[in-house]
Write an enzyme that holds these catalytic residues in place. Structure first.
Site, PDB file in Angstrom:
ATOM      1  N   VAL A  57       0.894  -1.071   0.025  1.00 44.08           N
ATOM      2  CA  VAL A  57      -0.062  -0.212   0.111  1.00 44.08           C
ATOM      3  C   VAL A  57       0.940   1.266   0.028  1.00 44.08           C
ATOM      4  O   VAL A  57       1.853   1.442   0.726  1.00 44.08           O
ATOM      5  CB  VAL A  57      -0.837   0.104   1.450  1.00 44.08           C
ATOM      6  CG1 VAL A  57      -1.611   1.475   1.512  1.00 44.08           C
ATOM      7  CG2 VAL A  57      -1.838  -1.261   1.162  1.00 44.08           C
ATOM      8  N   CYS A  58       0.527   2.340  -0.762  1.00 38.76           N
ATOM      9  CA  CYS A  58       1.049   3.541  -0.816  1.00 38.76           C
ATOM     10  C   CYS A  58      -0.112   4.491  -0.787  1.00 38.76           C
ATOM     11  O   CYS A  58      -1.095   4.305  -0.658  1.00 38.76           O
ATOM     12  CB  CYS A  58       2.209   3.574  -1.857  1.00 38.76           C
ATOM     13  SG  CYS A  58       1.486   3.699  -3.461  1.00 38.76           S
ATOM     14  N   ALA A  59       0.332   5.799  -1.123  1.00 36.83           N
ATOM     15  CA  ALA A  59      -0.588   7.170  -1.258  1.00 36.83           C
ATOM     16  C   ALA A  59      -1.479   6.736  -2.347  1.00 36.83           C
ATOM     17  O   ALA A  59      -2.628   6.932  -2.423  1.00 36.83           O
ATOM     18  CB  ALA A  59       0.133   8.310  -1.151  1.00 36.83           C
TER      19      ALA A  59
END
Length: 375
Positions: free
Chosen positions: A72-74
């Site tokens: 997960v990232c932004a």
């Protein structure tokens, strides 16, 4: 090995079903500690992606082989890069499609019950933000309460139910998220209602919502009865739908109560908050099912993913409804407040029609967890 894409809807189902998931979150530690994907059986590892630019060797032994892994990232890009490196090392991993931006905006429709005349009530769970919106359906008509800015979800859902949106309500002037109510009304020709006490500075036309009003949806007299319940804002209004459901806005939640300070008037409004919770709601049937506009923690979700509980149960179990001493109540709700929602001044101004930020700016304004409650 390859990199799979996992949608926000698929992650939501894992939350609801209490499935296991290992999340490698490659955002900065401050962003992760402030707001992350939460699940009862989720495990986490937070390492910023820039620490992995030269390779993923240091994390390989920290990633379990017996659990599904989600990176997960932004906004998705950084997590794809990390996931591809992990895949090159022989791991099977998935990436959250659209990143936390998509997680923040996902709405999961959940049916919460039937109405006496054959209609239905749906709750739209904004799982990553803790916002809850509602649609009441009856005889080809739909009413929407506390819509988010992702208006296509509501319009498309009503169309799938062959219902015309005739009324749109906001229970109060929201400060933690941008309302989609006015835009839905503009696109569909529906009547847009909001409390006049919260609308003194708005720049648009609306229909005043006052305590005691009844609005009929469909031909089966499904009445949405407005109940004036100030405290979170001066105009906060609850709805009794079909003598079965109590939509409480941001006054009462399942495990907490509303905060009175988002207009800078905590000392002035705390008395109204107590009056609404301890007097007005006490006059209602304990069998009403409370449907709030927010939830704080995943434990508030029922087994089917909905958020709701009988009013009588909340009077027994919700701490905020069981503070007998008024002075103690006042102290708790004015001195035990969580951090303010991100950009809440700008959100209020947007909901008043005073500013109209670009879509990407609106996304930035809303990033972060729900902070409307005192617990």
């Amino acid at each position: 090995m390859g990199v799979n894409m996992m949608t926000a809807h698929e992650v939501t189902k894992k939350v609801i079903n209490k499935e296991e998931l290992f999340i490698l979150d490659v955002r900065n530690p401050d962003a992760f500690s402030d707001w992350k994907i939460e699940g009862e059986n989720f495990d986490y590892l937070n390492i910023p992606y820039f620490e992995l630019l030269d390779g993923v060797d240091e994390v390989l032994d920290k990633i379990p082989s017996n659990k599904e892994v989600l990176v997960v990232c932004a906004k998705e890009g950084s997590s794809v890069m990390v996931a591809e490196m992990l895949s090159d090392e022989g791991l099977t991993v998935s990436v959250l499609q659209g990143g936390m931006k998509a997680w923040s905006e996902h709405l999961e429709p959940v049916k919460v019950g039937d109405l006496k005349g054959g209609g239905e009530v749906y709750q739209f769970v904004r799982i990553g933000k803790g916002c809850l919106s509602y649609m009441v359906l009856s005889d080809g008509e739909a009413a929407i309460i506390d819509a988010t800015r992702m208006i296509d979800v509501f319009i498309d859902f009503a169309r799938s139910k062959e219902a015309k949106i005739t009324n749109v309500f906001d229970t109060h002037l929201h400060a933690d998220h941008i309302s989609g109510g006015r835009k839905i009304a503009e696109q569909t020709g529906a009547t847009y209602w909001m409390p006049s006490q919260d609308a003194q500075e708005v720049t648009f036309t609306y229909t005043a919502l006052e305590g005691g009003q009844e609005v009929t949806i469909g031909n089966t007299a499904i009445d949405i009865h407005a109940l004036y319940t100030p405290g979170h804002t001066i105009g906060s209004t609850s709805f009794v739908v079909d003598d079965k459901f109590l939509l409480t806005g941001d006054i009462l939640f399942i495990d907490s109560i509303g905060r009175p300070d988002l207009a800078g008037r905590a000392e002035d409004w705390v008395g109204d908050l107590r009056e609404s919770l301890y007097t007005r709601y006490r006059e209602l049937s304990s069998e009403l099912i409370v449907l709030p506009a927010h939830f704080m923690i995943m434990n508030e979700l029922n087994d089917d993913g909905s958020v709701g509980e009988k009013l009588g149960v909340l009077f027994k179990k919700n701490h905020g409804l069981n503070i007998a001493d008024e002075t103690a109540f006042r102290k708790i709700v004015t001195e035990n407040l969580p951090p303010q929602p991100n950009a809440y001044h700008e959100i209020r101004e947007t909901n008043m029609g005073m500013i109209d930020p670009e879509e990407e700016k609106q996304r930035e304004m809303e990033i972060g967890p729900n902070r409307c409650a005192v617990r």
